[in-house]
Design a protein around this motif. Structure first.
Motif: not given
Length: 113
Positions: A19, A22, A28, A30, A80-82, A92
């Protein structure tokens, strides 16, 4: 220091999950997943992308089985993603790492007469 963890797979490779804040201003946080031969190589892959201060100490948030499946099925092995909120469902999709660093396309300037 980023929260994260790793899982060793039966074939000897590892999946590292981190984690991170950004890399873009005002973005945010990521969740990044990396598939590599070992933990050091996974972190080197991230450092080569410009995330220089990435370290993994401990195994507080290892990747879930769904995350491992996602990164193993991606050709680059780096996605990756938030992260979802604690009370929200995951909606997402995972994205390739190059989408994190891609600059938004700017429209061409109008041509004066």
């Amino acid at each position: 220091m980023a929260a994260g963890g790793f899982s060793r797979l039966p074939n000897g490779t590892v999946v590292v999950a981190l984690n991170l804040p950004s890399p873009l201003p005002g973005g945010d946080p990521v969740r990044v997943l990396v598939h590599a031969g070992n933990r050091a190589r996974a972190l080197t892959r991230l450092r080569n992308l410009g995330l220089r201060a990435v370290y993994l100490r401990g195994n507080t948030e290892p990747p879930t089985p769904d995350e491992i499946t996602a990164v193993l099925h991606h050709p680059d092995g780096l996605i990756w993603r938030t992260p979802p909120a604690a009370d929200a469902a995951v909606t997402e999709l995972w994205r390739p790492i190059r989408a994190l660093f891609a600059r938004p396309a700017t429209p061409p300037a109008p041509q004066g007469v």
